[in-house]
Write a protein that holds these residues in place. Structure first.
Motif, mmCIF file in Angstrom:
data_model
loop_
_atom_site.group_PDB
_atom_site.id
_atom_site.type_symbol
_atom_site.label_atom_id
_atom_site.label_comp_id
_atom_site.label_asym_id
_atom_site.label_seq_id
_atom_site.Cartn_x
_atom_site.Cartn_y
_atom_site.Cartn_z
ATOM 1 N N ILE A 19 0.857 -1.182 0.000
ATOM 2 C CA ILE A 19 0.000 0.000 0.000
ATOM 3 C C ILE A 19 0.895 1.235 0.000
ATOM 4 O O ILE A 19 1.864 1.300 0.742
ATOM 5 C CB ILE A 19 -0.899 0.018 1.261
ATOM 6 C CG1 ILE A 19 -1.751 -1.252 1.344
ATOM 7 C CG2 ILE A 19 -1.752 1.253 1.297
ATOM 8 C CD1 ILE A 19 -2.748 -1.425 0.257
ATOM 9 N N GLU A 20 0.542 2.209 -0.797
ATOM 10 C CA GLU A 20 1.304 3.446 -0.812
ATOM 11 C C GLU A 20 0.359 4.640 -0.780
ATOM 12 O O GLU A 20 -0.861 4.485 -0.868
ATOM 13 C CB GLU A 20 2.226 3.500 -2.027
ATOM 14 C CG GLU A 20 1.561 3.143 -3.319
ATOM 15 C CD GLU A 20 2.567 2.927 -4.438
ATOM 16 O OE1 GLU A 20 2.272 3.423 -5.531
ATOM 17 O OE2 GLU A 20 3.601 2.281 -4.225
ATOM 18 N N LYS A 21 0.925 5.809 -0.636
ATOM 19 C CA LYS A 21 0.157 7.048 -0.559
ATOM 20 C C LYS A 21 -0.837 7.112 -1.718
ATOM 21 O O LYS A 21 -0.494 6.814 -2.854
ATOM 22 C CB LYS A 21 1.115 8.242 -0.601
ATOM 23 C CG LYS A 21 0.470 9.550 -0.311
ATOM 24 C CD LYS A 21 1.505 10.650 -0.233
ATOM 25 C CE LYS A 21 0.833 11.964 0.121
ATOM 26 N NZ LYS A 21 1.822 13.037 0.246
ATOM 27 N N GLY A 22 -2.076 7.470 -1.386
ATOM 28 C CA GLY A 22 -3.137 7.557 -2.386
ATOM 29 C C GLY A 22 -3.965 6.289 -2.509
ATOM 30 O O GLY A 22 -4.991 6.280 -3.182
ATOM 31 N N SER A 23 -3.538 5.201 -1.849
ATOM 32 C CA SER A 23 -4.267 3.928 -1.897
ATOM 33 C C SER A 23 -5.452 3.944 -0.942
ATOM 34 O O SER A 23 -5.514 4.750 -0.012
ATOM 35 C CB SER A 23 -3.344 2.769 -1.524
ATOM 36 O OG SER A 23 -2.300 2.630 -2.444
ATOM 37 N N GLY A 61 -1.414 9.481 4.027
ATOM 38 C CA GLY A 61 -1.968 9.536 2.678
ATOM 39 C C GLY A 61 -2.673 8.273 2.231
ATOM 40 O O GLY A 61 -3.083 8.151 1.085
ATOM 41 N N ILE A 62 -2.843 7.310 3.133
ATOM 42 C CA ILE A 62 -3.552 6.058 2.838
ATOM 43 C C ILE A 62 -4.918 6.126 3.502
ATOM 44 O O ILE A 62 -5.032 6.473 4.679
ATOM 45 C CB ILE A 62 -2.757 4.841 3.340
ATOM 46 C CG1 ILE A 62 -1.384 4.803 2.669
ATOM 47 C CG2 ILE A 62 -3.530 3.552 3.092
ATOM 48 C CD1 ILE A 62 -0.411 3.821 3.275
ATOM 49 N N HIS A 63 -5.953 5.797 2.739
ATOM 50 C CA HIS A 63 -7.328 5.897 3.229
ATOM 51 C C HIS A 63 -7.853 4.508 3.598
ATOM 52 O O HIS A 63 -7.843 3.601 2.768
ATOM 53 C CB HIS A 63 -8.218 6.522 2.155
ATOM 54 C CG HIS A 63 -7.758 7.876 1.744
ATOM 55 N ND1 HIS A 63 -8.188 9.017 2.363
ATOM 56 C CD2 HIS A 63 -6.858 8.264 0.812
ATOM 57 C CE1 HIS A 63 -7.591 10.059 1.812
ATOM 58 N NE2 HIS A 63 -6.771 9.634 0.873
ATOM 59 N N PHE A 64 -8.305 4.371 4.834
ATOM 60 C CA PHE A 64 -8.892 3.132 5.333
ATOM 61 C C PHE A 64 -10.378 3.397 5.524
ATOM 62 O O PHE A 64 -10.760 4.439 6.061
ATOM 63 C CB PHE A 64 -8.255 2.741 6.667
ATOM 64 C CG PHE A 64 -6.785 2.430 6.545
ATOM 65 C CD1 PHE A 64 -6.360 1.126 6.333
ATOM 66 C CD2 PHE A 64 -5.824 3.434 6.629
ATOM 67 C CE1 PHE A 64 -5.000 0.841 6.209
ATOM 68 C CE2 PHE A 64 -4.479 3.154 6.510
ATOM 69 C CZ PHE A 64 -4.060 1.854 6.298
ATOM 70 N N PHE A 65 -11.238 2.450 5.095
ATOM 71 C CA PHE A 65 -12.668 2.731 5.157
ATOM 72 C C PHE A 65 -13.508 1.465 5.329
ATOM 73 O O PHE A 65 -13.045 0.347 5.119
ATOM 74 C CB PHE A 65 -13.112 3.492 3.903
ATOM 75 C CG PHE A 65 -13.096 2.665 2.644
ATOM 76 C CD1 PHE A 65 -14.260 2.086 2.165
ATOM 77 C CD2 PHE A 65 -11.925 2.459 1.929
ATOM 78 C CE1 PHE A 65 -14.261 1.333 1.002
ATOM 79 C CE2 PHE A 65 -11.899 1.705 0.767
ATOM 80 C CZ PHE A 65 -13.077 1.135 0.303
ATOM 81 N N VAL A 66 -14.767 1.699 5.718
ATOM 82 C CA VAL A 66 -15.800 0.676 5.799
ATOM 83 C C VAL A 66 -16.980 1.198 4.985
ATOM 84 O O VAL A 66 -17.390 2.351 5.148
ATOM 85 C CB VAL A 66 -16.241 0.433 7.268
ATOM 86 C CG1 VAL A 66 -17.465 -0.469 7.331
ATOM 87 C CG2 VAL A 66 -15.101 -0.140 8.087
ATOM 88 N N GLU A 67 -17.509 0.373 4.109
ATOM 89 C CA GLU A 67 -18.670 0.744 3.306
ATOM 90 C C GLU A 67 -19.943 0.696 4.154
ATOM 91 O O GLU A 67 -20.028 -0.070 5.120
ATOM 92 C CB GLU A 67 -18.829 -0.207 2.108
ATOM 93 C CG GLU A 67 -17.817 -0.010 1.016
ATOM 94 C CD GLU A 67 -18.066 1.236 0.174
ATOM 95 O OE1 GLU A 67 -19.107 1.916 0.344
ATOM 96 O OE2 GLU A 67 -17.202 1.546 -0.658
ATOM 97 N N GLU A 68 -20.908 1.492 3.765
ATOM 98 C CA GLU A 68 -22.212 1.529 4.430
ATOM 99 C C GLU A 68 -22.819 0.128 4.524
ATOM 100 O O GLU A 68 -23.403 -0.240 5.543
ATOM 101 C CB GLU A 68 -23.149 2.477 3.672
ATOM 102 C CG GLU A 68 -24.485 2.687 4.340
ATOM 103 C CD GLU A 68 -24.385 3.422 5.663
ATOM 104 O OE1 GLU A 68 -25.082 3.011 6.619
ATOM 105 O OE2 GLU A 68 -23.622 4.399 5.759
ATOM 106 N N SER A 69 -22.645 -0.669 3.485
ATOM 107 C CA SER A 69 -23.237 -2.011 3.458
ATOM 108 C C SER A 69 -22.610 -2.979 4.465
ATOM 109 O O SER A 69 -23.152 -4.058 4.710
ATOM 110 C CB SER A 69 -23.127 -2.602 2.038
ATOM 111 O OG SER A 69 -21.770 -2.694 1.651
#
Length: 97
Positions: A19-23, A61-69
Protein backbone atom coordinates in the motif's frame (compact mmCIF):
# COMPACT_ATOMS: atom_id res chain seq x y z
CA UNK A 1 -18.19 4.45 13.85
CA UNK A 2 -14.49 5.25 13.94
CA UNK A 3 -11.41 3.50 12.59
CA UNK A 4 -8.01 3.89 14.26
CA UNK A 5 -4.68 2.27 13.40
CA UNK A 6 -1.40 2.08 15.26
CA UNK A 7 1.79 3.14 13.46
CA UNK A 8 3.00 -0.49 13.50
CA UNK A 9 -0.25 -1.66 11.88
CA UNK A 10 0.11 1.04 9.22
CA UNK A 11 3.63 -0.18 8.44
CA UNK A 12 2.35 -3.76 8.14
CA UNK A 13 -0.27 -2.70 5.56
CA UNK A 14 2.34 -0.73 3.61
CA UNK A 15 4.78 -3.66 3.51
CA UNK A 16 2.53 -6.71 3.24
CA UNK A 17 -0.19 -5.30 0.97
CA UNK A 18 2.16 -2.97 -0.90
CA UNK A 19 0.00 0.00 0.00
CA UNK A 20 1.30 3.45 -0.81
CA UNK A 21 0.16 7.05 -0.56
CA UNK A 22 -3.14 7.56 -2.39
CA UNK A 23 -4.27 3.93 -1.90
CA UNK A 24 -7.53 2.82 -0.30
CA UNK A 25 -7.96 -0.13 2.07
CA UNK A 26 -11.41 -1.53 2.77
CA UNK A 27 -12.44 -3.43 5.89
CA UNK A 28 -15.47 -5.61 5.20
CA UNK A 29 -17.60 -8.42 6.61
CA UNK A 30 -16.91 -11.85 5.17
CA UNK A 31 -18.75 -15.09 5.73
CA UNK A 32 -16.90 -17.65 7.79
CA UNK A 33 -14.69 -17.58 10.84
CA UNK A 34 -15.73 -15.68 13.91
CA UNK A 35 -15.15 -12.41 15.62
CA UNK A 36 -15.95 -10.70 18.88
CA UNK A 37 -18.90 -8.90 17.26
CA UNK A 38 -20.49 -11.40 14.82
CA UNK A 39 -20.72 -15.17 15.04
CA UNK A 40 -20.03 -16.89 11.72
CA UNK A 41 -18.40 -13.82 10.15
CA UNK A 42 -14.92 -12.34 10.21
CA UNK A 43 -13.21 -9.18 9.06
CA UNK A 44 -11.82 -9.05 5.54
CA UNK A 45 -9.33 -6.54 4.13
CA UNK A 46 -8.78 -5.54 0.51
CA UNK A 47 -7.44 -2.78 -1.71
CA UNK A 48 -10.58 -1.17 -3.02
CA UNK A 49 -12.05 2.18 -4.00
CA UNK A 50 -14.84 3.54 -1.77
CA UNK A 51 -18.36 3.72 -3.18
CA UNK A 52 -20.45 4.66 -0.15
CA UNK A 53 -18.08 4.91 2.83
CA UNK A 54 -19.72 4.98 6.25
CA UNK A 55 -16.45 5.37 8.18
CA UNK A 56 -12.99 6.35 7.06
CA UNK A 57 -9.65 7.53 8.33
CA UNK A 58 -6.41 8.59 6.65
CA UNK A 59 -2.83 7.96 7.73
CA UNK A 60 0.25 8.89 5.69
CA UNK A 61 -1.97 9.54 2.68
CA UNK A 62 -3.55 6.06 2.84
CA UNK A 63 -7.33 5.90 3.23
CA UNK A 64 -8.89 3.13 5.33
CA UNK A 65 -12.67 2.73 5.16
CA UNK A 66 -15.80 0.68 5.80
CA UNK A 67 -18.67 0.74 3.31
CA UNK A 68 -22.21 1.53 4.43
CA UNK A 69 -23.24 -2.01 3.46
CA UNK A 70 -20.81 -3.48 6.04
CA UNK A 71 -21.66 -1.30 9.05
CA UNK A 72 -24.01 -3.98 10.45
CA UNK A 73 -21.00 -6.23 11.09
CA UNK A 74 -19.50 -3.80 13.63
CA UNK A 75 -22.69 -3.75 15.72
CA UNK A 76 -22.10 -0.24 17.10
CA UNK A 77 -18.37 -0.76 17.72
CA UNK A 78 -15.36 1.26 16.60
CA UNK A 79 -12.54 -0.62 14.89
CA UNK A 80 -9.05 -0.37 16.42
CA UNK A 81 -6.23 -1.96 14.43
CA UNK A 82 -2.92 -2.71 16.14
CA UNK A 83 0.05 -4.90 15.25
CA UNK A 84 0.49 -8.26 17.00
CA UNK A 85 4.20 -9.05 17.28
CA UNK A 86 3.55 -12.75 18.01
CA UNK A 87 1.35 -13.25 14.96
CA UNK A 88 3.33 -10.72 12.92
CA UNK A 89 0.13 -9.22 11.57
CA UNK A 90 -2.79 -6.97 12.36
CA UNK A 91 -4.88 -7.40 15.47
CA UNK A 92 -8.47 -6.15 15.42
CA UNK A 93 -10.21 -4.84 18.49
CA UNK A 94 -13.83 -3.74 18.62
CA UNK A 95 -14.83 -1.09 21.17
CA UNK A 96 -18.36 0.18 21.76
CA UNK A 97 -18.82 3.66 20.30
Amino acid sequence: MNITLSEDALEWFKNEMQIEKGSHVRFFAKYGGSSAVQEGFSLGVSKDEPVEPAAETEMSGIHFFVEESDVWYFDGHDLHVAYDTKLEGPEYEYKKS
